[in-house]
Design a protein around this motif. Sequence first.
Motif, PDB file in Angstrom:
ATOM      1  N   PRO A 201      73.457 138.725  20.273  1.00 49.85           N
ATOM      2  CA  PRO A 201      74.816 139.104  19.871  1.00 49.85           C
ATOM      3  C   PRO A 201      74.832 140.562  19.411  1.00 49.85           C
ATOM      4  CG  PRO A 201      73.983 137.261  18.534  1.00 49.85           C
ATOM      5  CD  PRO A 201      72.871 137.689  19.431  1.00 49.85           C
ATOM      6  N   ALA A 202      75.967 141.228  19.595  1.00 44.00           N
ATOM      7  CA  ALA A 202      76.049 142.664  19.326  1.00 44.00           C
ATOM      8  C   ALA A 202      75.679 143.016  17.882  1.00 44.00           C
ATOM      9  CB  ALA A 202      77.463 143.163  19.640  1.00 44.00           C
ATOM     10  N   ASP A 203      76.001 142.136  16.948  1.00 42.92           N
ATOM     11  CA  ASP A 203      75.731 142.529  15.558  1.00 42.92           C
ATOM     12  C   ASP A 203      74.252 142.368  15.178  1.00 42.92           C
ATOM     13  OD1 ASP A 203      75.652 139.779  15.355  1.00 42.92           O
ATOM     14  OD2 ASP A 203      76.704 139.723  13.428  1.00 42.92           O
ATOM     15  N   HIS A 204      73.396 141.957  16.136  1.00 39.75           N
ATOM     16  CA  HIS A 204      71.958 141.897  15.866  1.00 39.75           C
ATOM     17  C   HIS A 204      71.182 143.041  16.517  1.00 39.75           C
ATOM     18  CE1 HIS A 204      72.862 138.023  14.185  1.00 39.75           C
ATOM     19  NE2 HIS A 204      71.597 137.839  13.853  1.00 39.75           N
ATOM     20  N   VAL A 205      71.900 144.024  17.060  1.00 41.92           N
ATOM     21  CA  VAL A 205      71.230 145.133  17.755  1.00 41.92           C
ATOM     22  C   VAL A 205      70.231 145.841  16.838  1.00 41.92           C
ATOM     23  CG1 VAL A 205      71.618 147.471  18.670  1.00 41.92           C
ATOM     24  CG2 VAL A 205      72.963 145.550  19.528  1.00 41.92           C
ATOM     25  N   LEU A 206      70.643 146.184  15.629  1.00 41.32           N
ATOM     26  CA  LEU A 206      69.745 146.932  14.742  1.00 41.32           C
ATOM     27  C   LEU A 206      68.553 146.062  14.316  1.00 41.32           C
ATOM     28  CD1 LEU A 206      69.400 149.699  13.459  1.00 41.32           C
ATOM     29  CD2 LEU A 206      70.662 148.874  11.476  1.00 41.32           C
ATOM     30  N   ASP A 207      68.801 144.777  14.059  1.00 41.08           N
ATOM     31  CA  ASP A 207      67.705 143.865  13.709  1.00 41.08           C
ATOM     32  C   ASP A 207      66.630 143.898  14.791  1.00 41.08           C
ATOM     33  OD1 ASP A 207      70.390 142.979  12.789  1.00 41.08           O
ATOM     34  OD2 ASP A 207      69.267 141.490  11.647  1.00 41.08           O
ATOM     35  N   ALA A 208      67.074 143.840  16.058  1.00 44.39           N
ATOM     36  CA  ALA A 208      66.115 143.816  17.166  1.00 44.39           C
ATOM     37  C   ALA A 208      65.434 145.171  17.343  1.00 44.39           C
ATOM     38  CB  ALA A 208      66.818 143.398  18.452  1.00 44.39           C
ATOM     39  N   LEU A 209      66.186 146.257  17.130  1.00 51.09           N
ATOM     40  CA  LEU A 209      65.565 147.581  17.284  1.00 51.09           C
ATOM     41  C   LEU A 209      64.417 147.755  16.295  1.00 51.09           C
ATOM     42  CD1 LEU A 209      68.635 149.955  17.758  1.00 51.09           C
ATOM     43  CD2 LEU A 209      67.020 149.193  19.491  1.00 51.09           C
ATOM     44  N   VAL A 210      64.560 147.194  15.098  1.00 48.08           N
ATOM     45  CA  VAL A 210      63.507 147.348  14.089  1.00 48.08           C
ATOM     46  C   VAL A 210      62.427 146.272  14.226  1.00 48.08           C
ATOM     47  CG1 VAL A 210      63.006 147.410  11.603  1.00 48.08           C
ATOM     48  CG2 VAL A 210      65.080 148.510  12.487  1.00 48.08           C
ATOM     49  N   PHE A 211      62.830 145.034  14.510  1.00 51.90           N
ATOM     50  CA  PHE A 211      61.862 143.932  14.402  1.00 51.90           C
ATOM     51  C   PHE A 211      61.433 143.297  15.720  1.00 51.90           C
ATOM     52  CE2 PHE A 211      63.677 144.108  10.094  1.00 51.90           C
ATOM     53  CZ  PHE A 211      62.494 144.259   9.383  1.00 51.90           C
ATOM     54  N   SER A 212      61.875 143.825  16.855  1.00 52.98           N
ATOM     55  CA  SER A 212      61.415 143.284  18.128  1.00 52.98           C
ATOM     56  C   SER A 212      60.753 144.406  18.914  1.00 52.98           C
ATOM     57  CB  SER A 212      62.611 142.704  18.900  1.00 52.98           C
ATOM     58  OG  SER A 212      62.186 142.153  20.123  1.00 52.98           O
ATOM     59  N   THR A 213      59.482 144.231  19.247  1.00 49.25           N
ATOM     60  CA  THR A 213      58.747 145.295  19.949  1.00 49.25           C
ATOM     61  C   THR A 213      58.178 144.729  21.242  1.00 49.25           C
ATOM     62  OG1 THR A 213      56.662 144.778  18.856  1.00 49.25           O
ATOM     63  CG2 THR A 213      58.098 146.376  17.774  1.00 49.25           C
ATOM     64  N   PRO A 214      57.720 145.551  22.200  1.00 47.40           N
ATOM     65  CA  PRO A 214      57.636 147.010  22.124  1.00 47.40           C
ATOM     66  C   PRO A 214      59.007 147.686  22.122  1.00 47.40           C
ATOM     67  CG  PRO A 214      56.964 146.237  24.302  1.00 47.40           C
ATOM     68  CD  PRO A 214      57.184 145.022  23.459  1.00 47.40           C
ATOM     69  N   GLU A 215      59.021 148.887  21.560  1.00 43.46           N
ATOM     70  CA  GLU A 215      60.261 149.639  21.433  1.00 43.46           C
ATOM     71  C   GLU A 215      60.631 150.303  22.755  1.00 43.46           C
ATOM     72  OE1 GLU A 215      59.467 152.625  18.537  1.00 43.46           O
ATOM     73  OE2 GLU A 215      59.189 151.207  16.906  1.00 43.46           O
TER      74      GLU A 215
END
Length: 458
Positions: free
Chosen positions: A409-423
């Motif tokens: 969902p769009a409001d989880h974009v920042l969560d994934a950018l920080v906590f889902s890797t590789p970047e």
Amino acid sequence: MRDDGRRFYAPMAWVRGGWQHDVLLEVDAAGLWSRVEAGASLAQRAGATSLGGPVLPGIVDAHSHAFQRAIAGLTERSPGGDDDFWSWRDRMYRAANRITPEQLEAIAAFLYAELLAAGYTQVCEFHYLHNDADGRPYADPLELSRALARAARRVGIGLTLLPTLYMRSGFAAKGLRDDQRRFASTPQSVLAIAEAVRAGASDAGRITAGVAIHSLRAADVAAIRETAQGARGLPVHIHIAEQRREVEDCQAEHGLKPMEFLLAQAPVDARWNMVHATQASASELAALRQTGASIVICPTTEANLGDGIFDFATWAGESGVWSVGSDSHVTRSWREELRLLEYSQRLHARKRNVAAQAGVAESSAAALFQGALEGGSAAAGLPLGGIAVGQRADFAVVDADAPELAGLPADHVLDALVFSTPESKFARVFVAGDEVLGGGEIAELARGFRAAMKALWA
Ligand code: ZN
């Protein structure tokens, strides 16, 4: 408005601590935001350049020693038994003592391009290499400062140069060690460099200056006061309470811990940025909070050097101002810094979402990102507080097709950018409204970097 390229449309943008949709963005001739309007209609955004993906404000890299980029990957072996901060420092000095102005420029230019690509748009350069390899002043006292400024200008990143005071090798020492000869400086020499950089400042304040004091062990109280007071209105940075031995030495000499001693002896206020503070106690942090000063946290370097874990829960819980720095550059990504900051707290507290709880936010990534963003202005001494009218128009465009965002969902974009890797890489990066890192520039900078590394370590 300079041209159509300075008027943008973002499907999502991070504004005032959260995502806004259909945002019209305009940049004035000075590179500052002049209009930020969410919920823009089709008619309003006609003619604006579409940015394609979510837009995040640029982050300030609040602590950098550019030359240390040259030892990333070269200090991860322990040939002689025990290895700690101090043995690492001996090896770091080998780079410090041989680097030429040309090599520094090539290394810094490549590093700064890497930082830009990762979404840092301003770098605070804690700069203590002042003299030539023999310890003699250069004919131009700004020789190495200018090399850093040229590197920043070449790639388009903003630079807050922090000429750094370094006068002695330890609390009870009278002067420097031979292997610190390039650092020799005085309050006058440091203030003169800061003033010269500011006098030559141009490009929408992209190149500016503050001052730094290397540490309590490197300068006495009179010199610290003179430097801070002479740098009127500018940011003041200092390494403090990084290592246990530094705390013990300060207590032995002054009967106080470093933060206690500094607060008792120096005019600490909101201009001050305390780098590391990994050894500071909760009561020291509470006292610091009263001054309005900031903390600069450097999670990957602090982990790499075995410094310890900063008491983030206490500081964030008191709404303390903080920023993030890549310091020795073992990592050139704020996303990794924020991730490690949160993970170190989780490992220490055996809990989850420490930043969210300390910041009374729903999302740890949001609390971490907003914190690092808000502290960046204080570190750099510039209006870099995010996407808002009057702030500098620094931003990164997220690749909407990045694998770590797939299906979220769009409001989880920042969560994934920080906590889902590789970047994944950012799609585009802008500083003061101008796009940076065009064409084959990074490949050319990499060639210069490789040549400098070869010459340094041949
Ligand atoms: Zn440092």
